[in-house]
Design a protein around this motif. Structure first.
Motif, PDB file in Angstrom:
ATOM      1  N   GLY A  67      75.921  47.744  50.988  1.00  6.22           N
ATOM      2  CA  GLY A  67      75.504  47.333  49.667  1.00  6.22           C
ATOM      3  C   GLY A  67      76.229  46.060  49.242  1.00  6.22           C
ATOM      4  N   LEU A  74      77.328  44.317  42.363  1.00  4.05           N
ATOM      5  CA  LEU A  74      76.361  43.971  41.335  1.00  4.05           C
ATOM      6  C   LEU A  74      76.808  42.702  40.620  1.00  4.05           C
ATOM      7  N   ASP A  78      65.428  46.789  45.858  1.00  4.97           N
ATOM      8  CA  ASP A  78      66.039  48.114  45.699  1.00  4.97           C
ATOM      9  C   ASP A  78      64.914  49.056  45.277  1.00  4.97           C
ATOM     10  N   SER A 128      75.286  51.644  49.314  1.00  5.87           N
ATOM     11  CA  SER A 128      74.545  51.236  48.123  1.00  5.87           C
ATOM     12  C   SER A 128      75.326  50.160  47.375  1.00  5.87           C
ATOM     13  N   ASN A 129      74.667  49.510  46.428  1.00  6.41           N
ATOM     14  CA  ASN A 129      75.302  48.458  45.630  1.00  6.41           C
ATOM     15  C   ASN A 129      76.299  49.078  44.647  1.00  6.41           C
ATOM     16  N   TYR A 130      77.249  48.291  44.166  1.00  5.54           N
ATOM     17  CA  TYR A 130      78.382  48.882  43.457  1.00  5.54           C
ATOM     18  C   TYR A 130      78.931  47.971  42.369  1.00  5.54           C
ATOM     19  N   ILE A 171      69.814  52.988  39.134  1.00  7.85           N
ATOM     20  CA  ILE A 171      71.139  52.426  38.880  1.00  7.85           C
ATOM     21  C   ILE A 171      71.920  53.492  38.107  1.00  7.85           C
ATOM     22  N   ARG A 212      67.923  43.242  39.243  1.00  5.36           N
ATOM     23  CA  ARG A 212      67.742  44.611  39.738  1.00  5.36           C
ATOM     24  C   ARG A 212      67.210  45.475  38.592  1.00  5.36           C
ATOM     25  N   SER A 264      72.175  51.630  43.346  1.00  3.70           N
ATOM     26  CA  SER A 264      73.347  50.969  42.763  1.00  3.70           C
ATOM     27  C   SER A 264      74.102  51.978  41.909  1.00  3.70           C
TER      28      SER A 264
END
Length: 472
Positions: free
Chosen positions: A465, A468, A407, A146-148, A85, A397, A116
């Motif tokens: 993604g 978050l 992840d 990806s996660n954001y 992350i 996460r 992330s």
């Protein structure tokens, strides 16, 4: 609405159902066997089952049998980390997309093991309102692999926007307490006090004293004229500029009982401001890849390509922050990925852009410190995933736990003759400061929400993604 399908062993599986503002991922299940999980201070030989994007089962290696239609990845004893992350990236959208954008940089990120990211507000226009931040979330929902999450920026004149911000929808409040671009330098003492008093969530600061920097720059101009060498950057933006600003931020946080996270520590002097250990802290801090691997001697070969704010400094500073990561005095490992085109970097000092592209080799860079005996695998997992999730209250996460989002990043050792980097750079700026580096580990696979998005040195498209979520 769009429905994506995948044919697997003659069966049709729904991969994703998307519509504006909504994305539901429904992925085929996966089993990762024979991996060495690096998690919560331990390395355990395990099998992991991924179901509906989450970690369904963690069991002793060799004890989980494959189910019909389940994709199997044999890790062959390689190390499985929680996805990184990254709490500090600059993906340049909107307004600066000639040098980077969310699509390109999120793909570079997963190649580096980052699942992330938290993106910064110094774009065009600066992200100074929740409306502008929501626009960035929409960009990411459509483009990010990806996660954001995104920071709301602070300025001298947006106190009410900060006070009214929704802590569930932002990474935090970002304050530039040092020279920056646009309307983002907060230098009004009253505005600073108000931000620290009224911020509804964690404050992240870039700490450098602008007056000190301006004075040192004038001195360098007097000495060198227009031909200021790259190595002078560490003298212009010196340890005093960092220490004075970090001290000010900490004093404000203590006065107003604010939750403070100081970004990119670069000096041994600043370490006296922070407590050791990994417990619950009101004031935390971060170190970045380039400040851990490079020192002032590297200006001779990299020149303005190494120019960044705050500056890469002495080897003794580098070694001190390395040790501070090992002891937990520095809590977080990040990149401060800040890409510019080479044409913007290779200018005379006063005009050369400050910042480096770094996400693409994030985990290999951190694992260099393991190879050198400075950190352990567990240290890297703690500082690049566990602690970030704890400090920012990221929901489900940052750890490899049953029920958490899958992840994950699989790491392997590289051959002794490996060149270190790929011929093609995924970052939009198309260069890397690690061109001649020989990394001793590489990212073999990356999973985001259970989707394998990086394998065999290639991006795997077909998923996006997620925003978050925060437990605040």
């Amino acid at each position: 609405m769009r429905i994506d399908l995948r044919i697997n062993s003659g069966k049709i599986n729904i991969v994703a159902v998307t519509q504006p503002g909504l994305q539901i991922l429904i992925m085929p299940n996966e089993l990762i066997t024979n991996c060495r999980i690096v998690n919560e201070g331990l390395i355990t030989e395990s099998d992991i089952r991924i179901k509906d994007g989450r970690i369904a089962t963690i069991a002793t290696a060799g004890t989980v049998s494959a189910q019909p239609g389940e994709h199997i990845t044999d890790a062959k004893g390689r190390w499985l980390f929680p996805g990184l992350i990254d709490d500090q990236v600059h993906f340049r959208a909107p307004g600066l997309t000639h040098k980077a954008d969310i699509a390109s940089e999120s793909r570079a990120a997963v190649a580096g093991g980052i699942t992330s990211y938290m993106e910064m507000p110094n774009v065009n226009p600066p992200t100074l309102t929740m409306a502008l931040l929501e626009e960035k979330r929409q960009f990411a929902a459509a483009q990010s692999l990806s996660n954001y999450a995104f920071y709301l920026g602070a300025a001298n004149d947006n106190i009410e926007d900060i006070a009214a911000a929704d802590p569930q929808r932002i990474a935090g409040i970002k304050i530039f307490m040092g020279a920056s671009t646009g309307n983002m330098l907060v230098d009004d003492p009253a505005a600073l006090a108000a931000i620290f008093a009224r911020a509804p969530t964690i404050i992240a600061t870039h700490c450098e004293n602008s007056r000190r920097i301006a004075t040192r720059f004038e001195q360098a101009q007097q000495q060198y004229g227009d031909d200021i060498p790259a190595a002078a950057h560490a003298i212009i933006r010196d340890e005093i500029a960092c220490y004075e600003s970090s001290s000010q931020a900490i004093a404000l946080a203590k006065e107003h009982n604010a939750r403070l996270h100081i970004l990119h520590i670069t000096t041994a002097k600043e370490l006296s401001l922070f407590s050791a250990g990994m417990g619950d802290k009101q004031i935390t801090c971060e170190a970045c890849a380039h400040h851990l691997l490079f020192d002032e001697s590297d200006y001779a070969t990299l020149g303005m390509r190494l120019k960044c704010n705050p500056a890469v400094k002495s080897r003794s500073d580098r070694d001190a922050i390395r040790q501070a990561v090992a002891t937990g005095q520095i809590d977080v490992l990040a990149t401060d990925h800040a890409p510019h085109l080479l044409a913007e970097k290779e200018l005379p000092y006063a005009k050369a852009a400050a910042g480096l592209p770094l996400v693409e080799y994030a985990l290999p860079a951190f694992l260099e410190l393991v190879a050198d005996g400075v950190l352990t695998f567990a240290d890297v997992a703690r500082a690049s995933a566990h602690r970030v999730a704890d400090i920012f209250a990221v929901r489900e996460r940052g750890y490899i736990r049953e029920g958490y989002w899958a992840d994950l990043t699989l790491v392997e050792e590289t051959a002794a003759t490996a060149s270190g980097v790929r011929d093609t750079v995924l970052a939009k700026c198309a260069w890397t400061p690690f061109r001649d580096y020989r990394f001793r580990y590489r990212v073999a696979n990356t999973w985001v929400n259970g989707n394998c998005v990086w394998a065999n040195e290639k991006i795997r498209e077909g998923s996006h993604g997620m925003a978050l979520a925060f437990d605040r």
